[in-house]
Design an enzyme around this catalytic site. Structure first.
Site, mmCIF file in Angstrom:
data_model
loop_
_atom_site.group_PDB
_atom_site.id
_atom_site.type_symbol
_atom_site.label_atom_id
_atom_site.label_comp_id
_atom_site.label_asym_id
_atom_site.label_seq_id
_atom_site.Cartn_x
_atom_site.Cartn_y
_atom_site.Cartn_z
ATOM 1 N N ASP A 79 -14.018 -15.702 15.417
ATOM 2 C CA ASP A 79 -14.858 -14.658 14.840
ATOM 3 C C ASP A 79 -14.338 -13.318 15.363
ATOM 4 O O ASP A 79 -14.503 -12.992 16.537
ATOM 5 C CB ASP A 79 -16.307 -14.867 15.249
ATOM 6 C CG ASP A 79 -17.258 -13.868 14.589
ATOM 7 O OD1 ASP A 79 -16.774 -12.847 14.050
ATOM 8 O OD2 ASP A 79 -18.486 -14.098 14.632
ATOM 9 N N LEU A 80 -13.713 -12.539 14.486
ATOM 10 C CA LEU A 80 -13.052 -11.307 14.904
ATOM 11 C C LEU A 80 -14.022 -10.230 15.364
ATOM 12 O O LEU A 80 -13.607 -9.258 15.992
ATOM 13 C CB LEU A 80 -12.193 -10.771 13.751
ATOM 14 C CG LEU A 80 -11.096 -11.720 13.250
ATOM 15 C CD1 LEU A 80 -10.394 -11.122 12.046
ATOM 16 C CD2 LEU A 80 -10.104 -12.033 14.352
ATOM 17 N N ASP A 139 0.885 1.399 2.983
ATOM 18 C CA ASP A 139 0.571 1.611 1.570
ATOM 19 C C ASP A 139 1.682 0.915 0.798
ATOM 20 O O ASP A 139 2.822 1.388 0.778
ATOM 21 C CB ASP A 139 0.522 3.099 1.225
ATOM 22 C CG ASP A 139 0.103 3.346 -0.226
ATOM 23 O OD1 ASP A 139 0.280 2.433 -1.054
ATOM 24 O OD2 ASP A 139 -0.388 4.440 -0.532
ATOM 25 N N HIS A 140 1.370 -0.216 0.172
ATOM 26 C CA HIS A 140 2.442 -1.041 -0.401
ATOM 27 C C HIS A 140 3.201 -0.331 -1.515
ATOM 28 O O HIS A 140 4.333 -0.700 -1.822
ATOM 29 C CB HIS A 140 1.889 -2.376 -0.893
ATOM 30 C CG HIS A 140 1.066 -2.291 -2.140
ATOM 31 N ND1 HIS A 140 -0.292 -2.062 -2.132
ATOM 32 C CD2 HIS A 140 1.416 -2.412 -3.444
ATOM 33 C CE1 HIS A 140 -0.743 -2.052 -3.370
ATOM 34 N NE2 HIS A 140 0.265 -2.256 -4.193
ATOM 35 N N GLU A 191 -4.263 -0.195 -14.808
ATOM 36 C CA GLU A 191 -4.369 -1.635 -14.659
ATOM 37 C C GLU A 191 -5.167 -2.221 -15.813
ATOM 38 O O GLU A 191 -6.117 -1.600 -16.301
ATOM 39 C CB GLU A 191 -5.070 -1.996 -13.339
ATOM 40 C CG GLU A 191 -4.377 -1.462 -12.097
ATOM 41 C CD GLU A 191 -5.191 -1.756 -10.848
ATOM 42 O OE1 GLU A 191 -4.768 -2.627 -10.080
ATOM 43 O OE2 GLU A 191 -6.246 -1.114 -10.660
ATOM 44 N N ASP A 216 -10.176 3.915 -3.604
ATOM 45 C CA ASP A 216 -9.312 2.744 -3.652
ATOM 46 C C ASP A 216 -7.882 3.077 -4.056
ATOM 47 O O ASP A 216 -6.939 2.439 -3.574
ATOM 48 C CB ASP A 216 -9.890 1.716 -4.634
ATOM 49 C CG ASP A 216 -9.129 0.398 -4.620
ATOM 50 O OD1 ASP A 216 -8.975 -0.188 -3.527
ATOM 51 O OD2 ASP A 216 -8.693 -0.051 -5.694
ATOM 52 N N HIS A 268 -2.568 5.671 -2.868
ATOM 53 C CA HIS A 268 -1.413 5.426 -3.740
ATOM 54 C C HIS A 268 -0.966 6.671 -4.496
ATOM 55 O O HIS A 268 0.202 7.070 -4.454
ATOM 56 C CB HIS A 268 -1.732 4.322 -4.760
ATOM 57 C CG HIS A 268 -2.020 2.996 -4.154
ATOM 58 N ND1 HIS A 268 -1.500 2.594 -2.941
ATOM 59 C CD2 HIS A 268 -2.756 1.944 -4.600
ATOM 60 C CE1 HIS A 268 -1.914 1.364 -2.670
ATOM 61 N NE2 HIS A 268 -2.680 0.963 -3.658
ATOM 62 N N LYS A 283 -9.036 1.020 -14.284
ATOM 63 C CA LYS A 283 -9.052 -0.422 -14.514
ATOM 64 C C LYS A 283 -9.431 -0.708 -15.966
ATOM 65 O O LYS A 283 -10.032 0.120 -16.639
ATOM 66 C CB LYS A 283 -10.043 -1.105 -13.563
ATOM 67 C CG LYS A 283 -9.567 -1.086 -12.106
ATOM 68 C CD LYS A 283 -10.422 -1.955 -11.232
ATOM 69 C CE LYS A 283 -9.841 -2.064 -9.831
ATOM 70 N NZ LYS A 283 -8.526 -2.732 -9.804
#
Length: 475
Positions: free
Chosen positions: A82-83, A168-169, A207, A226, A231, A331
């Site tokens: 449990d973190l 950040d991918h 998206e 988000d 991004h 979206k």
């Protein structure tokens, strides 16, 4: 590498497939081990089986090899914990000691952001946060400037800034890095990459998906927190930044921070003129009916969370003064598309009928390509002009090379200690300092999200944002 949140979608769908590819290509240190930790009660064999199922679903069949997987799985271990509980990290320390893992460590926090502070504190108390450790934080870093500062302060109390990797991918995508190569390695573009020659810039991340299984998180975040805060602003920085003194982490990030600090504030009633909020209602995508946002799983039925944002931003510096940057993300849009459009100004004297201004389109997904639109003469009598394209398709230029996933590149950078493609503390806070007044303006001026049918490119007001200046979105 310890992956906290090791049974979540991020770990199983992104991190482990990326680590598998790096292992297959011989990029991981030979003695590197991967320990996943989460609440789920699993033993090591059960976790390895779960990881294999998920990786088989994500990795191309031609890239998945049973023997390679077996050797990769030998690196994998699992610990149920449990973190949120400090005592659990004492047990983690004993586990690591018993398994001869007292070496350099990477902690990847693939968890909800509200656990970041607690995990850092627990690591320190357990004596697991030495100078030979690194910590990776997934976005979003907070919900506001204040909360971002709190998280950064808590992380900074345990880890020094060079030990912190805020990921950040989008910055790991091949075409994003090609943007830097395009700008700073080609003399062709530098003289015209400025206000005197560029009419405007568009940055779109669209998206077709809805919120999927992220409804509980997304309904509290929205498209602004988000997507835009991280991004889109990162892409804006790479388009607009000055050439760094050298290509290293501090030099690149210094220039990005300067752009964020130069963004003109949008506050108060300006949000009506410079921004558009939207939320999708029922519609069709690919011939299939999709529900309205407020009927998505784990979303409040009376939710006013935005699923679409469009912004007209301006950078107040000598290179970009007067050039609007149009940001857009949504979206349930008409098609999945992430791209940057550099719209140049028309030639000073229109000598030929039908002449159009040049346009540079940098596509990030679904294809990675760079297209320059020029004007050319059609065959035959007379000067009939037509747009023609110089098209650089990276998959065709390098057909023999597998396209790296963004997480592969970024994970390898973390392992090698290269933070060039990661966000610095002041960079995150500068982005929030620009975003917060917009969020407050929406709240204070009761700007409800405009409805748009799923399968469309946002509400009509987003088109008006450009049309008033005689421009239009690149669709």
């Amino acid at each position: 590498m310890l992956v906290f949140g090791g049974t979540g979608d991020l770990a199983l769908h992104k991190l482990l497939p990326a680590l598998y590819h790096l292992h297959r290509d011989g990029r991981l240190p030979a003695d590197m081990r991967i320990l996943a930790a989460a609440r789920n009660v699993l033993n090591r064999a059960e976790y390895q089986a779960l990881a294999e199922r998920r990786c088989r679903a994500q990795v191309a069949r031609s890239d998945f090899d049973n023997d390679t997987w077996a050797s990769f799985a030998a690196r994998l271990d699992y610990l149920a914990m449990d973190l949120s509980q400090s005592a659990e990290f004492g047990r983690l320390a004993r586990f690591l000691g018993a398994h001869a893992c007292n070496r350099g460590r990477i902690y990847y926090l693939a968890t909800a952001p509200d656990l970041f502070e607690a995990i850092a504190e627990h690591l320190a108390i357990a004596g697991l946060a030495g100078s030979d450790t690194r910590i990776v934080l997934e976005k979003p870093i907070g919900r506001s400037l204040e909360s971002a500062r709190e998280i950064n302060a808590a992380i900074g109390a345990v880890f020094s800034e060079p030990q912190v990797f805020r990921i950040d991918h989008y910055l790991g995508k091949e075409t994003v890095q090609n943007l830097m190569a395009l700008r700073f390695a080609n003399a062709l573009f530098e003289p015209i990459w400025r206000a005197g020659h560029i009419d405007h810039v568009q940055i779109s991340v669209n998206e077709t998906l809805g919120v999927e299984n992220r409804g509980a998180y997304y309904d509290k975040a929205g498209a602004m927190r988000d997507m835009v805060q991280n991004h889109l602003l990162q892409l804006l920085c790479l388009v607009a930044m000055e050439a760094p003194v050298r290509f290293d982490a501090e030099s690149v990030r210094n220039e990005k921070v300067k752009i964020l600090e130069a963004l003109k504030p949008i506050a108060g009633l300006d949000v009506h003129d410079k921004t558009v909020r939207g939320q999708y209602v029922a519609g069709k995508i690919g011939g299939q009916e999709v529900p309205a946002y407020y009927f998505e799983k784990h979303v409040d039925n009376d939710s006013d969370t935005e699923t679409f944002v469009a912004i007209q931003a301006e950078i107040d510096n000598w290179r970009w003064a007067g050039v609007p940057f149009y940001l857009r993300t949504g979206k349930r849009m008409a098609k999945k598309c992430s791209e940057i459009v550099i719209q140049f100004k028309p030639v000073p004297h229109r000598l030929f009928e039908g002449s159009q201004a040049n346009r540079l389109v940098i596509s990030l997904q679904p294809e990675e390509r760079i297209t320059l639109q020029l004007m050319g003469k059609s065959p035959g009598k007379g000067m009939q002009l037509t747009p023609i394209e110089l098209d650089l398709n990276l998959a065709q230029v390098f057909p023999q090379k597998r396209r790296w996933d963004a997480y592969e590149r970024l994970l390898l950078d973390v392992i090698e200690g290269d933070s060039t493609l990661f966000m610095r503390r002041d960079e995150v806070e500068a982005a929030w300092a620009w975003i917060d007044p917009i969020l407050k303006g929406w709240q204070d001026n009761y700007q409800d999200p405009r409805p748009y049918p799923a399968g469309r490119n946002g509400p009509e007001q987003a088109n008006t944002l450009l049309e008033l200046a005689g421009r239009e979105w690149e669709d």
